[in-house]
Design an enzyme around this catalytic site. Structure first.
Site, mmCIF file in Angstrom:
data_model
loop_
_atom_site.group_PDB
_atom_site.id
_atom_site.type_symbol
_atom_site.label_atom_id
_atom_site.label_comp_id
_atom_site.label_asym_id
_atom_site.label_seq_id
_atom_site.Cartn_x
_atom_site.Cartn_y
_atom_site.Cartn_z
ATOM 1 N N PRO A 9 0.783 -1.232 0.000
ATOM 2 C CA PRO A 9 0.000 0.000 0.000
ATOM 3 C C PRO A 9 0.817 1.286 0.000
ATOM 4 C CG PRO A 9 -0.203 -1.149 2.104
ATOM 5 C CD PRO A 9 0.471 -2.091 1.152
ATOM 6 N N ASN A 10 0.325 2.212 -0.775
ATOM 7 C CA ASN A 10 0.860 3.579 -0.893
ATOM 8 C C ASN A 10 2.164 3.660 -1.688
ATOM 9 O OD1 ASN A 10 -1.239 4.869 0.709
ATOM 10 N ND2 ASN A 10 -0.353 3.738 2.425
ATOM 11 N N ARG A 17 5.109 10.888 -2.577
ATOM 12 C CA ARG A 17 4.779 10.655 -1.180
ATOM 13 C C ARG A 17 6.007 10.899 -0.296
ATOM 14 N NH1 ARG A 17 4.708 4.589 1.337
ATOM 15 N NH2 ARG A 17 3.934 5.157 3.377
ATOM 16 N N ASN A 71 7.993 -5.654 -0.646
ATOM 17 C CA ASN A 71 7.863 -4.511 0.257
ATOM 18 C C ASN A 71 6.375 -4.417 0.588
ATOM 19 O OD1 ASN A 71 7.775 -2.151 1.673
ATOM 20 N ND2 ASN A 71 9.001 -0.963 0.221
ATOM 21 N N ALA A 74 3.098 -0.787 4.975
ATOM 22 C CA ALA A 74 2.535 -0.791 6.341
ATOM 23 C C ALA A 74 1.999 -2.169 6.745
ATOM 24 C CB ALA A 74 1.443 0.259 6.451
ATOM 25 N N GLU A 95 12.401 -9.559 2.200
ATOM 26 C CA GLU A 95 11.660 -8.382 2.682
ATOM 27 C C GLU A 95 12.507 -7.141 2.453
ATOM 28 O OE1 GLU A 95 10.169 -8.687 6.729
ATOM 29 O OE2 GLU A 95 10.244 -6.508 6.964
ATOM 30 N N HIS A 97 12.658 -2.695 2.521
ATOM 31 C CA HIS A 97 12.079 -1.389 2.865
ATOM 32 C C HIS A 97 13.001 -0.313 2.324
ATOM 33 C CE1 HIS A 97 9.128 -3.292 5.367
ATOM 34 N NE2 HIS A 97 10.097 -4.036 5.865
ATOM 35 N N ARG A 104 12.868 4.674 12.730
ATOM 36 C CA ARG A 104 11.635 5.464 12.642
ATOM 37 C C ARG A 104 10.729 5.193 13.855
ATOM 38 N NH1 ARG A 104 9.164 4.920 6.845
ATOM 39 N NH2 ARG A 104 8.021 6.751 7.603
HETATM 40 C C1 DQA Z 1 8.171 1.064 4.018
HETATM 41 C C2 DQA Z 1 8.222 1.308 5.525
HETATM 42 C C3 DQA Z 1 6.852 1.083 6.152
HETATM 43 O O1 DQA Z 1 6.915 1.284 7.555
HETATM 44 C C4 DQA Z 1 5.857 2.069 5.545
HETATM 45 O O2 DQA Z 1 4.570 1.824 6.075
HETATM 46 C C5 DQA Z 1 5.856 2.077 4.074
HETATM 47 C C6 DQA Z 1 7.109 1.909 3.348
HETATM 48 C C7 DQA Z 1 9.522 1.383 3.333
HETATM 49 O O3 DQA Z 1 9.703 0.952 2.211
HETATM 50 O O4 DQA Z 1 10.358 2.092 3.912
HETATM 51 O O5 DQA Z 1 4.824 2.317 3.451
HETATM 52 O O6 DQA Z 1 7.904 -0.311 3.788
#
Ligand code: DQA
Length: 141
Positions: A9-10, A17, A71, A74, A95, A97, A104
């Site tokens: 998501p996102n 973003r 990835n 969230a 995995e 990020h 964070r």
């Molecule tokens: C993320 C880190 C996550 O905590 C966050 O919710 C994201 C992106 C990253 O790629 O740094 O949407 O996965």
């Protein structure tokens, strides 16, 4: 070698973003560069904002590709269902990020997926994906 990059998501909003955290390059732009750089790999990319779609994509990937670079965004920190899917399938899942989740908010420090992932790469910007890809090629040798 066939690899799926699966974004949660996102991550469709990459480039616009929170650029101070996630950079100002869209994933489509980055993916084009990545495909150019790793010509020997059959690289596919999917993004979804929906938990069930990500789970379906993992199930399908397990029959079609050699590894998944995931990835889950969230959902990493909330989804037992995605973690179960990663555990259930027979191919390695790495995995990734973009940001360093350990530097964070506290709620980003826990990953439901991590125990079932082959490994975790976090904090190298979009390059995290490239490092994950390199680890797949290294494994192949
Ligand atoms: C993320 C880190 C996550 O905590 C966050 O919710 C994201 C992106 C990253 O790629 O740094 O949407 O996965």
């Amino acid at each position: 070698m066939k690899i799926l990059i699966l974004n949660g998501p996102n991550l469709n909003l990459l480039g616009e973003r929170e650029p101070s955290v996630y950079g100002d390059v869209s994933f489509d732009q980055y993916f084009t560069q990545l495909k150019d750089k790793f010509k020997s790999v059959e690289l596919n990319y999917k993004q979804s904002n929906h938990e069930g779609e990500l789970i379906d994509a993992l199930h399908i990937a397990s029959r079609q590709v050699d590894a998944v670079i995931l990835n889950a965004a969230a959902y990493t920190h909330t989804s037992i269902a995605i973690a179960d899917a990663v555990k259930a399938i027979q191919i390695p899942v790495i995995e990734v990020h973009i940001s360093n989740v350990h530097a964070r908010e506290d709620y980003r420090k826990h990953s439901y997926i991590a125990p079932f992932a082959k490994g975790i790469i976090s904090g190298f910007g979009l390059q995290s994906y490239e490092l994950a890809l390199q680890s797949c090629l290294y494994e192949q040798k």
